[in-house]
Design a protein around this motif. Structure first.
Motif, PDB file in Angstrom:
ATOM      1  N   GLN A  95       0.804  -1.222   0.000  1.00  0.00           N
ATOM      2  CA  GLN A  95       0.000   0.000   0.000  1.00  0.00           C
ATOM      3  C   GLN A  95       0.837   1.272   0.000  1.00  0.00           C
ATOM      4  N   TRP A  96       1.976   1.262   0.701  1.00  0.00           N
ATOM      5  CA  TRP A  96       2.724   2.501   0.922  1.00  0.00           C
ATOM      6  C   TRP A  96       3.975   2.553   0.049  1.00  0.00           C
ATOM      7  N   SER A  97       3.758   2.422  -1.244  1.00  0.00           N
ATOM      8  CA  SER A  97       4.866   2.362  -2.195  1.00  0.00           C
ATOM      9  C   SER A  97       4.453   2.981  -3.519  1.00  0.00           C
ATOM     10  N   SER A  98       5.418   3.523  -4.237  1.00  0.00           N
ATOM     11  CA  SER A  98       5.151   4.063  -5.569  1.00  0.00           C
ATOM     12  C   SER A  98       4.787   2.975  -6.560  1.00  0.00           C
ATOM     13  N   ALA A  99       5.095   1.713  -6.259  1.00  0.00           N
ATOM     14  CA  ALA A  99       4.790   0.627  -7.188  1.00  0.00           C
ATOM     15  C   ALA A  99       3.294   0.534  -7.450  1.00  0.00           C
ATOM     16  N   ARG A 100       2.487   0.694  -6.408  1.00  0.00           N
ATOM     17  CA  ARG A 100       1.035   0.625  -6.583  1.00  0.00           C
ATOM     18  C   ARG A 100       0.546   1.793  -7.429  1.00  0.00           C
ATOM     19  N   ILE A 101       1.052   2.990  -7.162  1.00  0.00           N
ATOM     20  CA  ILE A 101       0.668   4.165  -7.947  1.00  0.00           C
ATOM     21  C   ILE A 101       1.117   3.997  -9.397  1.00  0.00           C
ATOM     22  N   ARG A 102       2.313   3.489  -9.579  1.00  0.00           N
ATOM     23  CA  ARG A 102       2.851   3.300 -10.925  1.00  0.00           C
ATOM     24  C   ARG A 102       1.939   2.374 -11.745  1.00  0.00           C
ATOM     25  N   GLN A 103       1.479   1.295 -11.109  1.00  0.00           N
ATOM     26  CA  GLN A 103       0.611   0.367 -11.823  1.00  0.00           C
ATOM     27  C   GLN A 103      -0.751   0.992 -12.102  1.00  0.00           C
ATOM     28  N   GLU A 104      -1.346   1.649 -11.095  1.00  0.00           N
ATOM     29  CA  GLU A 104      -2.681   2.217 -11.263  1.00  0.00           C
ATOM     30  C   GLU A 104      -2.718   3.308 -12.331  1.00  0.00           C
ATOM     31  N   LEU A 105      -1.654   4.132 -12.405  1.00  0.00           N
ATOM     32  CA  LEU A 105      -1.609   5.240 -13.359  1.00  0.00           C
ATOM     33  C   LEU A 105      -0.831   4.894 -14.622  1.00  0.00           C
ATOM     34  N   ARG A 106      -0.337   3.660 -14.679  1.00  0.00           N
ATOM     35  CA  ARG A 106       0.430   3.191 -15.841  1.00  0.00           C
ATOM     36  C   ARG A 106       1.637   4.088 -16.123  1.00  0.00           C
ATOM     37  N   ILE A 107       2.418   4.317 -15.082  1.00  0.00           N
ATOM     38  CA  ILE A 107       3.628   5.144 -15.176  1.00  0.00           C
ATOM     39  C   ILE A 107       4.823   4.236 -15.428  1.00  0.00           C
ATOM     40  N   SER A 108       5.596   4.535 -16.434  1.00  0.00           N
ATOM     41  CA  SER A 108       6.761   3.717 -16.780  1.00  0.00           C
ATOM     42  C   SER A 108       7.876   3.913 -15.764  1.00  0.00           C
ATOM     43  N   GLU A 109       8.728   2.902 -15.629  1.00  0.00           N
ATOM     44  CA  GLU A 109       9.920   3.029 -14.783  1.00  0.00           C
ATOM     45  C   GLU A 109      10.755   4.213 -15.262  1.00  0.00           C
ATOM     46  N   GLY A 110      11.180   5.026 -14.321  1.00  0.00           N
ATOM     47  CA  GLY A 110      11.995   6.181 -14.671  1.00  0.00           C
ATOM     48  C   GLY A 110      11.193   7.451 -14.838  1.00  0.00           C
ATOM     49  N   ASP A 111       9.882   7.331 -15.078  1.00  0.00           N
ATOM     50  CA  ASP A 111       9.026   8.511 -15.162  1.00  0.00           C
ATOM     51  C   ASP A 111       8.555   8.892 -13.758  1.00  0.00           C
ATOM     52  N   PRO A 112       8.402  10.183 -13.498  1.00  0.00           N
ATOM     53  CA  PRO A 112       8.086  10.615 -12.133  1.00  0.00           C
ATOM     54  C   PRO A 112       6.653  10.322 -11.698  1.00  0.00           C
ATOM     55  N   ILE A 113       6.500  10.173 -10.404  1.00  0.00           N
ATOM     56  CA  ILE A 113       5.198   9.992  -9.766  1.00  0.00           C
ATOM     57  C   ILE A 113       4.603  11.382  -9.542  1.00  0.00           C
ATOM     58  N   PRO A 114       3.323  11.606  -9.909  1.00  0.00           N
ATOM     59  CA  PRO A 114       2.751  12.954  -9.782  1.00  0.00           C
ATOM     60  C   PRO A 114       2.409  13.323  -8.348  1.00  0.00           C
TER      61      PRO A 114
END
Length: 235
Positions: free
Chosen positions: A211-230
């Motif tokens: 729950q407390w990781s950028s990995a979940r956000i990355r998957q939900e928003l379809r953010i590629s590795e290396g691209d920033p988390i909003p």
């Protein structure tokens, strides 16, 4: 290599234009036995001979990574203090990372573990220039942008997490563990390391499950590795 190097008990590098990897530990998260093990391992690393395949600078960088991995294993498996296992406190820290995303820094990855946190960020040039001008106007240039950002996160989260716990005490270990990414490939490896930490520690099966990781956000928003988390706020 150009940058600012400072050492207190731990080494701290500030190298413009490179992402910064920071680990912050709860106060008391490393036991007396663990601290002794860390000192012994640090001494053992310093006594190792440099392999021919490394330059002197590369060897120091490699030893720093070995030292960090040793500490991280102690934090994952043997920490006596785990305040951040409580969701309310973990959310405070995660939202603190997300609050200044896209403003002060590009947030590349983060993870809030029970006894510590990891995050990787790249400082926004416009903010760094503006903050530098502000400090010069005040005659204060004793802190680097990394120190300003890290201190603000540690200070705010300590206050809020202690308020959640109903106590007033030192929350974080005084110094953070810092590492700078030399290349884009290394930054990707660090992102994977951060987001896989809960899996390695046995807290979940897949990085995006935590729950407390950028990995979940990355998957939900379809953010590629290396691209920033909003910038956002976790509910």
């Amino acid at each position: 290599m150009q940058g600012i190097f400072r050492r207190r008990n731990l080494p701290h590098w500030d190298v413009p234009g490179h992402p910064v990897f920071i680990t912050g530990c709860l106060r008391g998260s490393l036991s007396a036995v663990g601290l002794k093990q860390i000192d012994n391992y640090r001494e053992e690393l310093e006594q190792r001979s440099r392999p021919d395949k490394f330059t002197a600078d590369q060897w120091e960088h490699h030893k720093q990574k070995l030292f960090f991995a040793f500490i991280d294993n102690l934090l994952d498996m043997h920490s006596p203090v785990q305040h951040l296992a409580e969701d309310e406190q973990a959310k405070i820290v995660a939202n603190a990372f997300l609050h200044f995303a896209e403003e002060r820094y590009q947030l590349l990855a983060f993870c809030v573990m029970p006894s510590h946190h990891h995050w990787l960020f790249s400082i926004v040039d416009d903010w760094e220039d503006m903050e530098g001008q502000r400090l010069r106007s005040l005659g204060k240039q004793d802190r680097t942008p990394r120190e300003i950002i890290s201190h603000s996160i540690q200070s705010f989260t300590a206050t809020m997490c202690n308020r959640s716990r109903g106590v007033e005490e030192n929350y974080w270990q005084q110094e953070t563990f810092d590492h700078w990414a030399r290349t884009e490939d290394e930054a990707i490896r660090i992102i994977r390391y951060i987001e896989n930490n809960p899996v390695k520690a046995g807290l979940c099966e897949h990085p995006e499950d935590y729950q407390w990781s950028s990995a979940r956000i990355r998957q939900e928003l379809r953010i590629s590795e290396g691209d920033p988390i909003p910038k956002m706020l976790l509910p």
